[in-house]
Design a protein around this motif. Sequence first.
Motif, PDB file in Angstrom:
ATOM      1  N   THR A 135       0.889   3.936  -2.968  1.00 57.39           N
ATOM      2  CA  THR A 135       0.586   5.335  -2.649  1.00 57.39           C
ATOM      3  C   THR A 135       1.698   6.239  -3.149  1.00 57.39           C
ATOM      4  O   THR A 135       1.436   7.308  -3.711  1.00 57.39           O
TER       5      THR A 135
ATOM      6  N   LEU B  14       0.820  -1.210   0.000  1.00 53.67           N
ATOM      7  CA  LEU B  14       0.000   0.000   0.000  1.00 53.67           C
ATOM      8  C   LEU B  14       0.852   1.258   0.000  1.00 53.67           C
ATOM      9  O   LEU B  14       0.545   2.227  -0.689  1.00 53.67           O
TER      10      LEU B  14
ATOM     11  N   THR C 206     -10.568   5.174  -2.051  1.00 50.89           N
ATOM     12  CA  THR C 206     -10.394   3.737  -1.828  1.00 50.89           C
ATOM     13  C   THR C 206     -11.447   3.220  -0.856  1.00 50.89           C
ATOM     14  O   THR C 206     -12.029   2.152  -1.070  1.00 50.89           O
TER      15      THR C 206
ATOM     16  N   LEU D 175      -6.944   9.916  -2.096  1.00 48.42           N
ATOM     17  CA  LEU D 175      -6.788   8.510  -2.478  1.00 48.42           C
ATOM     18  C   LEU D 175      -7.388   7.587  -1.426  1.00 48.42           C
ATOM     19  O   LEU D 175      -8.082   6.614  -1.757  1.00 48.42           O
TER      20      LEU D 175
END
Length: 171
Positions: A71, A67, A95, A91
């Motif tokens: 990112t 992750l 998500t 983001l």
Amino acid sequence: MPNLSRLRADTVAGITTASVVLPQTVAYATIAGLPVQAGLYCALVPMITYALLGTSCPLSVSTTSPLSALTAAALAATPPGIAPLTAASTLAVLTGVILLAASVLRLGFLADFISDPVMTGLKSGIGLTIAVRRRLTALPSVTAARHHLTDPRHGEIRRAGPRRPGARGRR
């Protein structure tokens, strides 16, 4: 009503988890190019939310190295002028909306189609990418070369070439 006999065991488990998760999420925030405070929020907010709304006791809810790498890749693609923390927050919210929609539509079965070797390869690749990037940024000559290659003026100088015939320009 909470079970008070389990309070001591739950407290020890919480302190043990925090001693592992908090430094890990701070490091992941650094990998993603965000301030360390973002890592602390990524550790605390999902755990508190899941404690209130979750249904599975053994489920782990925290940030992971894939992750943070994804990112970082998304933040690298943001246009100039947008703060990285704003882009990362957007983001995260998007998500969450997508995951909530997938939950409402009962799409969790799709995760069963991702095989264990694929997940192992993804995690290994992310780990190697992080290790190589960290190693390369520790070397001053490679850092300078990377800055030279990504400097927008470098491309313009290279395209311009020599000014007069027979003169030696930067190539």
